[in-house]
Design a protein around this motif. Sequence first.
Motif, PDB file in Angstrom:
ATOM      1  N   THR A  45       0.828  -1.215   0.000  1.00  0.00           N
ATOM      2  CA  THR A  45       0.000   0.000   0.000  1.00  0.00           C
ATOM      3  C   THR A  45       0.860   1.261   0.000  1.00  0.00           C
ATOM      4  OG1 THR A  45      -1.742  -1.179   1.191  1.00  0.00           O
ATOM      5  CG2 THR A  45      -1.824   1.221   1.225  1.00  0.00           C
ATOM      6  N   GLN A  46       1.919   1.235   0.838  1.00  0.00           N
ATOM      7  CA  GLN A  46       2.802   2.402   0.914  1.00  0.00           C
ATOM      8  C   GLN A  46       3.514   2.638  -0.413  1.00  0.00           C
ATOM      9  OE1 GLN A  46       2.814   4.288   3.509  1.00  0.00           O
ATOM     10  NE2 GLN A  46       4.385   5.746   2.858  1.00  0.00           N
ATOM     11  N   LEU A  47       4.000   1.547  -1.026  1.00  0.00           N
ATOM     12  CA  LEU A  47       4.651   1.667  -2.330  1.00  0.00           C
ATOM     13  C   LEU A  47       3.692   2.213  -3.364  1.00  0.00           C
ATOM     14  CD1 LEU A  47       6.832  -1.562  -2.675  1.00  0.00           C
ATOM     15  CD2 LEU A  47       7.633   0.786  -2.891  1.00  0.00           C
ATOM     16  N   ASP A  48       2.487   1.636  -3.408  1.00  0.00           N
ATOM     17  CA  ASP A  48       1.482   2.047  -4.393  1.00  0.00           C
ATOM     18  C   ASP A  48       1.147   3.528  -4.239  1.00  0.00           C
ATOM     19  OD1 ASP A  48       0.046   1.377  -6.573  1.00  0.00           O
ATOM     20  OD2 ASP A  48      -1.277  -0.038  -5.568  1.00  0.00           O
ATOM     21  N   ASN A  49       0.886   3.947  -3.007  1.00  0.00           N
ATOM     22  CA  ASN A  49       0.510   5.342  -2.776  1.00  0.00           C
ATOM     23  C   ASN A  49       1.657   6.298  -3.086  1.00  0.00           C
ATOM     24  OD1 ASN A  49      -1.992   4.499  -1.914  1.00  0.00           O
ATOM     25  ND2 ASN A  49      -1.475   4.525   0.260  1.00  0.00           N
ATOM     26  N   THR A  50       2.877   5.899  -2.678  1.00  0.00           N
ATOM     27  CA  THR A  50       4.036   6.775  -2.910  1.00  0.00           C
ATOM     28  C   THR A  50       4.299   6.966  -4.390  1.00  0.00           C
ATOM     29  OG1 THR A  50       5.027   6.073  -0.817  1.00  0.00           O
ATOM     30  CG2 THR A  50       6.498   7.067  -2.436  1.00  0.00           C
ATOM     31  N   ILE A  51       4.310   5.842  -5.130  1.00  0.00           N
ATOM     32  CA  ILE A  51       4.606   5.935  -6.572  1.00  0.00           C
ATOM     33  C   ILE A  51       3.498   6.692  -7.298  1.00  0.00           C
ATOM     34  CG2 ILE A  51       4.922   4.568  -8.659  1.00  0.00           C
ATOM     35  CD1 ILE A  51       6.139   2.391  -6.870  1.00  0.00           C
ATOM     36  N   GLU A  52       2.251   6.397  -6.926  1.00  0.00           N
ATOM     37  CA  GLU A  52       1.139   7.092  -7.583  1.00  0.00           C
ATOM     38  C   GLU A  52       1.222   8.599  -7.324  1.00  0.00           C
ATOM     39  OE1 GLU A  52      -3.733   6.884  -7.847  1.00  0.00           O
ATOM     40  OE2 GLU A  52      -2.650   5.691  -6.374  1.00  0.00           O
ATOM     41  N   LYS A  98       4.944  19.785  -3.230  1.00  0.00           N
ATOM     42  CA  LYS A  98       5.569  18.885  -2.256  1.00  0.00           C
ATOM     43  C   LYS A  98       4.546  18.442  -1.201  1.00  0.00           C
ATOM     44  CE  LYS A  98       9.676  19.830  -0.725  1.00  0.00           C
ATOM     45  NZ  LYS A  98      10.844  20.555  -0.154  1.00  0.00           N
ATOM     46  N   THR A  99       4.713  17.225  -0.743  1.00  0.00           N
ATOM     47  CA  THR A  99       3.888  16.687   0.340  1.00  0.00           C
ATOM     48  C   THR A  99       4.773  16.450   1.564  1.00  0.00           C
ATOM     49  OG1 THR A  99       4.233  14.408  -0.368  1.00  0.00           O
ATOM     50  CG2 THR A  99       2.351  15.564  -1.316  1.00  0.00           C
ATOM     51  N   PHE A 100       4.177  15.809   2.576  1.00  0.00           N
ATOM     52  CA  PHE A 100       4.896  15.602   3.833  1.00  0.00           C
ATOM     53  C   PHE A 100       6.156  14.769   3.625  1.00  0.00           C
ATOM     54  CE2 PHE A 100       5.645  12.897   7.566  1.00  0.00           C
ATOM     55  CZ  PHE A 100       5.948  13.884   8.496  1.00  0.00           C
ATOM     56  N   ASN A 101       6.062  13.737   2.784  1.00  0.00           N
ATOM     57  CA  ASN A 101       7.185  12.824   2.587  1.00  0.00           C
ATOM     58  C   ASN A 101       8.085  13.218   1.424  1.00  0.00           C
ATOM     59  OD1 ASN A 101       6.610  11.071   4.717  1.00  0.00           O
ATOM     60  ND2 ASN A 101       5.092   9.959   3.486  1.00  0.00           N
ATOM     61  N   LEU A 180      13.179  15.743 -11.563  1.00  0.00           N
ATOM     62  CA  LEU A 180      13.501  14.771 -10.511  1.00  0.00           C
ATOM     63  C   LEU A 180      12.569  15.008  -9.325  1.00  0.00           C
ATOM     64  CD1 LEU A 180      15.237  12.586  -9.159  1.00  0.00           C
ATOM     65  CD2 LEU A 180      16.824  14.405  -8.450  1.00  0.00           C
ATOM     66  N   VAL A 181      11.788  13.977  -8.997  1.00  0.00           N
ATOM     67  CA  VAL A 181      10.901  14.017  -7.825  1.00  0.00           C
ATOM     68  C   VAL A 181      11.399  12.960  -6.844  1.00  0.00           C
ATOM     69  CG1 VAL A 181       8.547  13.808  -6.960  1.00  0.00           C
ATOM     70  CG2 VAL A 181       8.954  14.735  -9.252  1.00  0.00           C
ATOM     71  N   GLU A 182      11.754  13.392  -5.614  1.00  0.00           N
ATOM     72  CA  GLU A 182      12.287  12.474  -4.613  1.00  0.00           C
ATOM     73  C   GLU A 182      11.366  12.421  -3.386  1.00  0.00           C
ATOM     74  OE1 GLU A 182      17.090  12.540  -5.205  1.00  0.00           O
ATOM     75  OE2 GLU A 182      16.213  14.044  -3.868  1.00  0.00           O
ATOM     76  N   THR A 183      11.170  11.232  -2.903  1.00  0.00           N
ATOM     77  CA  THR A 183      10.356  11.020  -1.700  1.00  0.00           C
ATOM     78  C   THR A 183      11.179  10.232  -0.692  1.00  0.00           C
ATOM     79  OG1 THR A 183       8.317  10.949  -2.992  1.00  0.00           O
ATOM     80  CG2 THR A 183       8.230   9.998  -0.794  1.00  0.00           C
ATOM     81  N   LYS A 184      11.042  10.615   0.584  1.00  0.00           N
ATOM     82  CA  LYS A 184      11.754   9.904   1.638  1.00  0.00           C
ATOM     83  C   LYS A 184      11.279   8.448   1.707  1.00  0.00           C
ATOM     84  CE  LYS A 184      12.019  14.099   4.425  1.00  0.00           C
ATOM     85  NZ  LYS A 184      11.580  14.754   5.684  1.00  0.00           N
ATOM     86  N   ALA A 185      12.204   7.552   1.722  1.00  0.00           N
ATOM     87  CA  ALA A 185      11.876   6.112   1.731  1.00  0.00           C
ATOM     88  C   ALA A 185      12.036   5.495   3.107  1.00  0.00           C
ATOM     89  CB  ALA A 185      12.746   5.379   0.707  1.00  0.00           C
ATOM     90  N   ASP A 186      12.187   6.346   4.128  1.00  0.00           N
ATOM     91  CA  ASP A 186      12.398   5.792   5.480  1.00  0.00           C
ATOM     92  C   ASP A 186      11.234   4.913   5.934  1.00  0.00           C
ATOM     93  OD1 ASP A 186      14.817   7.069   5.589  1.00  0.00           O
ATOM     94  OD2 ASP A 186      14.040   8.842   6.621  1.00  0.00           O
ATOM     95  N   GLU A 187      10.004   5.373   5.683  1.00  0.00           N
ATOM     96  CA  GLU A 187       8.838   4.589   6.117  1.00  0.00           C
ATOM     97  C   GLU A 187       8.732   3.286   5.334  1.00  0.00           C
ATOM     98  OE1 GLU A 187       4.052   5.194   6.990  1.00  0.00           O
ATOM     99  OE2 GLU A 187       5.235   6.838   6.118  1.00  0.00           O
ATOM    100  N   LEU A 188       9.016   3.370   4.017  1.00  0.00           N
ATOM    101  CA  LEU A 188       8.999   2.147   3.212  1.00  0.00           C
ATOM    102  C   LEU A 188      10.051   1.163   3.711  1.00  0.00           C
ATOM    103  CD1 LEU A 188       8.570   3.498  -0.429  1.00  0.00           C
ATOM    104  CD2 LEU A 188       7.018   1.984   0.789  1.00  0.00           C
TER     105      LEU A 188
END
Length: 553
Positions: A45-52, A98-101, A180-188
Amino acid sequence: MVLYFIVVALIPLLLFGFLSYQKSSSIVNRQYNNYEKFAVSQLETQLDNTIEQMYVVANDIHQYLSDPTLIVLKEEAPKTYEGFIEKKNFERYLEAHKTFNTKGIYLITRSGYYYGSNLLNTENLFNMPFWQEASRLSQGESWIGFYKADYYQDRPPANMIGLVLPIQSQYGILTGSKLLVETKADELFSYIRFLEKDVHAFVTIRNEKNNVLYQTKSKREELSSDIVRKTTLKSYNWKVEVRVPKRLFYQSSNVIFNYTILGNFFSILLASLLAMIFSAPIAKRIRKLKESMERVSAGELETRIPVKEHDEIGNLSLSFNSMVQQLKELIEEINETERLKRKAELRAFHYQINPHLLFNTLNSIQWKARLSNAKEVQLMIYHLTEVLHENLNFSDELVPLRKELKTISHYLKVQEIRYGHMFSYEENVSPECVEFLIPRLSLQPLFENIFFHAFEDGKGRITLAIEEKSEILELTLVDNGKGMSEETARSLLRPHPVNEKGHGIGVYNVDQRLKLHFGNEYGLRINTTPGQGTIIIMCWPKRSASNDKSNHN
C-alpha cells in the motif's frame, strides 16, 4: 502397577498434548501468517501510494512545462531582476507540489543547472548510477527506483525513492532537461526492515522490466520449501516477493512442540515416581491375596485374609473369604450328594430286583388262572402286567403318543374286567398325532382320577380327543361324572404330599412334568361343574423323536 500408572498418565498427556499442540500451532501459524500478510500489504500500500503520488506530481509539472504558453523561464541563470522573480515563482510552484514525505522536486537542465529549494551537488548527482541510467531515457519514458542520495550539500545521505522524467519541450533551457521528484523512503524501508527482522523474510522488489530495485542482503539460497508470497502492484506492475524459510515460518510451532514434549517427559517422570510411591502398599496386599489364592487352590480351605482397610482391595479380600467359605460348604454338599447318590444307586439295584420278582409272580398267577380256566383273571393279569411294564420302565422320559394310548387301552381293560361294561370310552385321535412325543405316564393319572373320584362304581362316559393347532397339540379328556368344586379343581394343580401308599403322581405331577419338559406356558387346565362332569385340557408342543434330545438322557 508402575507401568499401568505410566500408561494411564501417558495416554491423556499425549492426547491432550497433541491436541493442544495442533490447536496452538494452528492459531500461532494463522496469526503469524496474518501478521506477515498485514506487513506485506502495508508495504504494498505504501509503495502504491508513494509511486502514484510521485507520478501525479511529475505529470502535473510536466504538463505545465510542456505548454509553450505557460513557459516563464527565459534564461537558465537569472541575470536580471525579472529573471530572478521568474526563478523564485517557478520554485514556489515546485514547492507547492511537495507533500509531507517529499524530499525535493527539481528541474535539472542539460548543463547541470537546477531549480529547487535544496542545495544539490550536481556533480555527485550526475555520478549516481540511477542518474546515468535515467540520462539514457527517451522522450515519453521515465525511471523510478530506490537509491541512497548523498548529493545534498547540507544533509547526510538518506534512502530515497526517486522519479526521473524527461521534459518534452524544444524551447530554450527546457530542451534536454529532466524533472527529478524524490520522496523519503524511510517509512517504506521500515516496513522492509520489519519483514526482514521480525518475519525473517527475504524481500525482493522488481520493476515492470523485471529489474531488481531492492533485494535483501543475504547469503542464504532460495529453497523450494520456502514460504513465498508474490504480489504485483496494480498501477505500475512492480513485483514484490517476500520469501520466508519454512523452518523460520514454523519456528513458533516448533517451540510449542518442544515444550509439549518436555512437559510430557516431566509428567511421565512425575507419574512414575507417584506410581512407585502409591503402588508399593497396594502391590504388597495384592501379592498377599495371590498367595492366599494359591494356598486355596492347593486345598487349604481354612485360609483367610485378615481385613484391616475397607477399600476396594479390602472388599475383594472379604469377597475372597466369603468365596472360600462357600467353596468349603459346596464341597461338603458335593460330598454329601455323592454319598446319597451312591446310596440311591444301591437302592436302584434293589428296585431292579423287585420288578423282576413282581413280573415273575404275575406270570405264575396268570399261568395258574389259565390252568384253572379263569379267563377273566388271566386277562386282568395280562393287561395289568402291560400297564406295569410302562409304569416301571424308566428308560425314556418322552414316548410317542401311540405308546401312551396303548397303555391306556390296557388300563381300561383292567377297569372293564373290574367294573364290567358300566362305562363307555370314545377316542378321537388323528393318525398324524400318534407319533408326536408326550411325557410318559401323562394319561394314566388322569384316567385314574376319573375312576377314583368322578365315577361311582365305574359308571359313566369318557371321551378323549386330540387335535393339532398350529405347532401345538391339544388333548381334551371329558367325563360325565359327579364333577367337583372350583377350589377342588385348583387344588389338583397345587403341590401335595405323597400318600403313604405311594400314589403321588397325580394330576399335579402331570402338569409339572409338562412344564418342566416344554415350558410354563404348557400344561393342564381343568373346567368342571359339580354334578355335570369335568373337562381336562392338556397342551404341549409338537415334538418328534428325530429332533428330541431329552429322550437320550
